[in-house]
Design an enzyme around this catalytic site. Structure first.
Site, PDB file in Angstrom:
ATOM      1  CD  GLU A  16      -2.803   1.103   2.438  1.00 51.04           C
ATOM      2  OE1 GLU A  16      -3.641   0.194   2.360  1.00 51.04           O
ATOM      3  OE2 GLU A  16      -2.749   1.910   3.382  1.00 51.04           O
ATOM      4  CB  ALA A  50     -11.655  10.752   4.897  1.00 46.31           C
ATOM      5  NE  ARG A 106     -17.244   5.898   9.217  1.00 46.69           N
ATOM      6  CZ  ARG A 106     -17.224   5.792  10.526  1.00 46.69           C
ATOM      7  NH1 ARG A 106     -18.301   5.372  11.173  1.00 46.69           N
ATOM      8  NH2 ARG A 106     -16.137   6.081  11.216  1.00 46.69           N
ATOM      9  N   GLY A 107     -14.480   6.049   5.766  1.00 48.74           N
ATOM     10  CA  GLY A 107     -13.588   7.162   6.098  1.00 48.74           C
ATOM     11  C   GLY A 107     -14.019   7.790   7.417  1.00 48.74           C
ATOM     12  CB  ALA A 124     -17.961   1.047   3.983  1.00 47.66           C
ATOM     13  CE1 TYR A 146     -10.906  -0.529  10.783  1.00 47.55           C
ATOM     14  CE2 TYR A 146     -12.918  -1.449   9.853  1.00 47.55           C
ATOM     15  CZ  TYR A 146     -11.941  -0.486   9.857  1.00 47.55           C
ATOM     16  OH  TYR A 146     -11.984   0.531   8.936  1.00 47.55           O
ATOM     17  CG  HIS A 150     -14.690   0.658  13.190  1.00 46.99           C
ATOM     18  ND1 HIS A 150     -15.423   1.701  13.720  1.00 46.99           N
ATOM     19  CD2 HIS A 150     -13.891   1.210  12.249  1.00 46.99           C
ATOM     20  CE1 HIS A 150     -15.082   2.828  13.100  1.00 46.99           C
ATOM     21  NE2 HIS A 150     -14.155   2.553  12.201  1.00 46.99           N
TER      22      HIS A 150
HETATM   23  P1  FAD Z   1     -17.837   0.916   7.857  1.00 49.90           P
HETATM   24  O1  FAD Z   1     -17.711  -0.423   7.252  1.00 49.90           O
HETATM   25  O2  FAD Z   1     -18.968   1.770   7.415  1.00 49.90           O
HETATM   26  O3  FAD Z   1     -17.899   0.746   9.445  1.00 49.90           O
HETATM   27  C1  FAD Z   1     -17.759   1.885  10.288  1.00 49.90           C
HETATM   28  C2  FAD Z   1     -18.472   1.617  11.603  1.00 49.90           C
HETATM   29  O4  FAD Z   1     -19.882   1.619  11.367  1.00 49.90           O
HETATM   30  C3  FAD Z   1     -18.135   0.267  12.243  1.00 49.90           C
HETATM   31  O5  FAD Z   1     -18.115   0.439  13.634  1.00 49.90           O
HETATM   32  C4  FAD Z   1     -19.319  -0.617  11.826  1.00 49.90           C
HETATM   33  O6  FAD Z   1     -19.559  -1.655  12.765  1.00 49.90           O
HETATM   34  C5  FAD Z   1     -20.450   0.400  11.823  1.00 49.90           C
HETATM   35  N1  FAD Z   1     -21.521   0.077  10.862  1.00 49.90           N
HETATM   36  C6  FAD Z   1     -21.378  -0.307   9.581  1.00 49.90           C
HETATM   37  N2  FAD Z   1     -22.585  -0.490   9.005  1.00 49.90           N
HETATM   38  C7  FAD Z   1     -23.511  -0.203   9.953  1.00 49.90           C
HETATM   39  C8  FAD Z   1     -24.930  -0.195   9.989  1.00 49.90           C
HETATM   40  N3  FAD Z   1     -25.654  -0.513   8.906  1.00 49.90           N
HETATM   41  N4  FAD Z   1     -25.556   0.150  11.165  1.00 49.90           N
HETATM   42  C9  FAD Z   1     -24.837   0.490  12.261  1.00 49.90           C
HETATM   43  N5  FAD Z   1     -23.484   0.500  12.289  1.00 49.90           N
HETATM   44  C10 FAD Z   1     -22.832   0.157  11.153  1.00 49.90           C
HETATM   45  N6  FAD Z   1      -9.447   5.863   5.621  1.00 49.90           N
HETATM   46  C11 FAD Z   1      -9.289   6.828   4.691  1.00 49.90           C
HETATM   47  O7  FAD Z   1      -9.719   7.962   4.913  1.00 49.90           O
HETATM   48  N7  FAD Z   1      -8.660   6.589   3.489  1.00 49.90           N
HETATM   49  C12 FAD Z   1      -8.182   5.356   3.180  1.00 49.90           C
HETATM   50  O8  FAD Z   1      -7.627   5.174   2.088  1.00 49.90           O
HETATM   51  C13 FAD Z   1      -8.333   4.306   4.136  1.00 49.90           C
HETATM   52  N8  FAD Z   1      -7.906   3.058   3.867  1.00 49.90           N
HETATM   53  C14 FAD Z   1      -8.144   2.055   4.771  1.00 49.90           C
HETATM   54  C15 FAD Z   1      -7.737   0.747   4.462  1.00 49.90           C
HETATM   55  C16 FAD Z   1      -7.938  -0.286   5.366  1.00 49.90           C
HETATM   56  C17 FAD Z   1      -7.533  -1.693   5.001  1.00 49.90           C
HETATM   57  C18 FAD Z   1      -8.531  -0.018   6.642  1.00 49.90           C
HETATM   58  C19 FAD Z   1      -8.715  -1.135   7.645  1.00 49.90           C
HETATM   59  C20 FAD Z   1      -8.930   1.271   6.957  1.00 49.90           C
HETATM   60  C21 FAD Z   1      -8.758   2.320   6.031  1.00 49.90           C
HETATM   61  N9  FAD Z   1      -9.166   3.622   6.312  1.00 49.90           N
HETATM   62  C22 FAD Z   1      -8.996   4.615   5.374  1.00 49.90           C
HETATM   63  C23 FAD Z   1      -9.772   3.950   7.611  1.00 49.90           C
HETATM   64  C24 FAD Z   1     -11.312   3.827   7.590  1.00 49.90           C
HETATM   65  O9  FAD Z   1     -11.856   4.770   6.706  1.00 49.90           O
HETATM   66  C25 FAD Z   1     -11.806   4.065   9.013  1.00 49.90           C
HETATM   67  O10 FAD Z   1     -11.390   3.016   9.842  1.00 49.90           O
HETATM   68  C26 FAD Z   1     -13.304   4.326   9.189  1.00 49.90           C
HETATM   69  O11 FAD Z   1     -13.511   4.669  10.561  1.00 49.90           O
HETATM   70  C27 FAD Z   1     -14.217   3.147   8.912  1.00 49.90           C
HETATM   71  O12 FAD Z   1     -14.299   2.854   7.587  1.00 49.90           O
HETATM   72  P2  FAD Z   1     -15.050   1.486   7.114  1.00 49.90           P
HETATM   73  O13 FAD Z   1     -15.063   1.534   5.646  1.00 49.90           O
HETATM   74  O14 FAD Z   1     -14.466   0.330   7.797  1.00 49.90           O
HETATM   75  O15 FAD Z   1     -16.523   1.801   7.687  1.00 49.90           O
END
Ligand code: FAD
Length: 289
Positions: A16, A50, A106-107, A124, A146, A150
């Protein structure tokens, strides 16, 4: 090429990189990212600021890695603070640049962001749905997961239920947050299988090569470091060359244990450090072809 095709039937190593935030340091960050691409891993991923702060740079670096090094790329895309229209425009630009893989995220609300962080998307999984709606099966979509839960999740079980929504929306592979104790990952694999998640789960390994990275890594992974790792930082943290060597060896050791236990794909958070990426690749030269 799609990630699901690249990783099918073989052991893979991917790296990455991140794009520059400001144009002023573009060249240094760009050259470092290309230094990693020169190593020609199985694929590369390029992060995204983000809120869209690195939109153009993410796309440019992703495109250049593909065009110059013939290496497929996963372009990250976040949905915090974004509208459906902006997202569709971003998807069209990615398609035009020849990108076939997206890590849909999500970010987090950027520090300097004012106003309502969530516009058309809250999670997301909604971004995954939108990508499918707009682009059909053109993109192979990945998501984040995670092993230690998370930070926003009510508990680990609810977090995995939410992860399942992302898979059901069309997510085809997962990349994990960094972890430093492989048992945490193995336990996570059991738990998600139990809930019917069967897509490839690619562990994200962060080589800690500077003592200064430790606090941030703990914050992001939500874990205490294993004692073995803390001892290493205590001993070598004040000697940059020794710390780098020890960090590369620790990460290599983690990777070898994962592969020995049947894990087939490894993603390394190489943090735009070609020498670290090369160190790990060299250490695995007979293990990952
Ligand atoms: P989600 O999958 O939406 O989850 C976020 C939270 O919401 C979790 O606690 C989940 O349990 C909860 N949730 C999900 N769906 C629901 C629902 N329907 N109802 C209630 N709760 C729900 N950040 C950046 O800004 N840029 C990047 O390029 C970047 N790359 C990353 C790469 C990896 C491999 C990882 C692990 C993280 C990365 N991040 C990046 C960080 C990430 O954006 C953050 O960790 C963010 O807080 C969560 O993103 P997510 O896509 O996991 O969110």
């Amino acid at each position: 090429m799609k990630i699901t095709e690249i990783i099918a039937g073989k052991t893979t190593l991917s790296f990455e990189v991140f794009p520059p935030k400001q144009t002023s340091n573009y060249e240094n960050v760009y050259n470092a990212a290309m230094g990693v691409a020169k190593l020609k891993p199985h694929y590369m991923s390029v992060t995204y600021g983000a809120g869209g702060s690195t939109r153009a740079n993410t796309l440019q670096i992703a495109k250049d890695i593909q065009d110059k090094y013939d290496t497929s790329v996963v372009a990250h895309l976040t949905c915090v603070g974004t509208t459906v229209e902006e997202t569709c425009n971003a998807l069209d630009a990615m398609k035009e640049a020849g990108i076939r893989n997206i890590l849909a995220l999500r970010g987090d609300k950027p520090k300097d962001f004012e106003g309502e962080p969530f516009k058309d998307f809250h999670y997301a999984s909604e971004l995954v749905e939108q990508i499918r709606k707009h682009s059909g099966d053109y993109f192979c979509i990945g998501g984040a997961c995670y092993p230690e839960g998370h930070p926003d999740a009510v508990n680990k079980s609810a977090d995995i239920d939410n992860l399942k929504r992302k898979i059901d929306a069309g997510c085809e592979f997962l990349t994990t947050q960094m972890f430093f104790d492989n048992n945490i990952f193995y336990n996570f694999l059991y738990k998600i299988k139990d809930k019917g998640i069967n897509v490839p789960v690619i562990p994200g390994i962060m080589p800690i090569t500077r003592a200064g990275q430790v606090a941030n890594a703990i914050k992001m992974s939500g874990t205490n470091m294993p004692e073995r790792f803390r001892n290493l930082v205590d001993k070598f943290g004040s000697n940059p060359e020794a710390m780098q060597q020890a960090g590369v060896i620790y990460a290599t050791d983690q990777i070898i244990d994962l592969i020995a236990n049947g894990v087939e794909h490894i993603h390394v958070y190489s943090m735009n450090k070609p020498e670290v990426a090369k160190g790990i690749m060299d250490n695995l030269s007979q293990i990952i072809g």
